[in-house]
Design a protein around this motif. Structure first.
Motif, PDB file in Angstrom:
ATOM      1  N   ALA A 148       0.829  -1.208   0.000  1.00  0.00           N
ATOM      2  CA  ALA A 148       0.000   0.000   0.000  1.00  0.00           C
ATOM      3  C   ALA A 148       0.861   1.254   0.000  1.00  0.00           C
ATOM      4  O   ALA A 148       0.512   2.258  -0.620  1.00  0.00           O
ATOM      5  N   HIS A 149       2.009   1.203   0.678  1.00  0.00           N
ATOM      6  CA  HIS A 149       2.890   2.372   0.756  1.00  0.00           C
ATOM      7  C   HIS A 149       3.887   2.427  -0.395  1.00  0.00           C
ATOM      8  O   HIS A 149       4.646   3.403  -0.486  1.00  0.00           O
ATOM      9  N   ASP A 150       3.899   1.412  -1.256  1.00  0.00           N
ATOM     10  CA  ASP A 150       4.783   1.431  -2.420  1.00  0.00           C
ATOM     11  C   ASP A 150       4.162   2.150  -3.615  1.00  0.00           C
ATOM     12  O   ASP A 150       4.813   2.274  -4.661  1.00  0.00           O
ATOM     13  N   GLY A 151       2.930   2.589  -3.491  1.00  0.00           N
ATOM     14  CA  GLY A 151       2.282   3.306  -4.585  1.00  0.00           C
ATOM     15  C   GLY A 151       1.067   2.570  -5.117  1.00  0.00           C
ATOM     16  O   GLY A 151       0.878   1.369  -4.882  1.00  0.00           O
ATOM     17  N   ALA A 152       0.260   3.289  -5.876  1.00  0.00           N
ATOM     18  CA  ALA A 152      -0.994   2.726  -6.382  1.00  0.00           C
ATOM     19  C   ALA A 152      -0.757   1.545  -7.317  1.00  0.00           C
ATOM     20  O   ALA A 152      -1.474   0.534  -7.267  1.00  0.00           O
TER      21      ALA A 152
END
Length: 229
Positions: free
Chosen positions: A192-196
């Motif tokens: 989730a924190h690595d990008g969409a």
């Protein structure tokens, strides 16, 4: 089945136990989630919020499910099982009613992040994946609460300790080599924190892990609950 679900949810709401997790969720929404993402990475931050909400809500969902399943007194639970004619029906009804309440709590928690995601132009696939993630995580959260409910652990103090210990154990398992035995919280937070794009690409594997874990743990709970007097 529907009558049993409505009966259990009505008892939970009328006892005002629903206010406990609802107040916690409302406070987090007001104090944390209202401060929306901004800056050049606003889109990725909005998507990451879906993973953060799922991680925060997991123990809340377990707590709410345990409280709902413990609302009925033991005598009333026995009468309900007798009236239902099938011993397994109240077990299924309890799980479904707890999951339904947890979904409603999840809607409250996700209302603001959803609006913020649309405002910053987050991809539709990422938003759908974020909503699906929370729907899936609510299942193991519900099952954790069921495993620590009075139907299996009669003593309230021991039940609460078991809930806290189980949640902590799952978090510790997820860090080490036995992460496949746990709920993949670290994994969904990472993607989730690595990008969409990363979130949508790796979401199916997380969803499969959650589904398999829920199926095994849910089946074990149903089998054990049916054997209980």
């Amino acid at each position: 089945m529907i009558a049993l679900i409505r009966f259990q949810v009505a008892g939970y709401v009328r006892s005002l136990r629903v206010l406990h997790p609802l107040i916690v969720v409302a406070l987090v929404v007001v104090l944390v989630l209202v401060q929306g993402p901004s800056g050049p990475e606003a889109t990725d931050l909005a998507v990451a919020t879906f993973g953060d909400v799922a991680a925060f809500m997991f123990p809340v969902w377990a707590w709410a499910a345990r409280a709902l399943l413990d609302t009925q007194p033991d005598e009333q639970r026995a009468l309900t099982a007798t009236a239902a004619r099938r011993h397994s029906r109240p077990t299924y009804a309890g799980l479904l009613s707890a999951y339904g309440v947890n979904v409603c709590l999840g809607v409250v928690a996700l209302a603001v992040p959803l609006v913020q995601a649309f405002q910053v132009g987050a991809p539709g696939r990422a938003i759908l994946a974020g909503c699906a993630l929370n729907l899936l995580v609510a299942v193991p959260g519900t099952l954790l609460g069921a495993w620590t409910s009075r139907a299996l652990i009669p003593d309230p103090g021991v039940s609460l300790l078991a809930l806290l210990s189980a949640a902590t154990a799952l978090a510790l398992l997820d860090i080490g080599r036995l992460s496949w035995l746990s709920v993949p919280m670290i994994e969904w937070l990472r993607i989730a924190h690595d990008g969409a794009d990363e979130f949508t690409a790796h979401f199916p594997s997380v969803a499969l892990h959650l589904a398999l874990w829920s199926a095994v743990v849910g089946t074990a709970y149903i089998v054990l609950a049916r054997r209980r007097p």
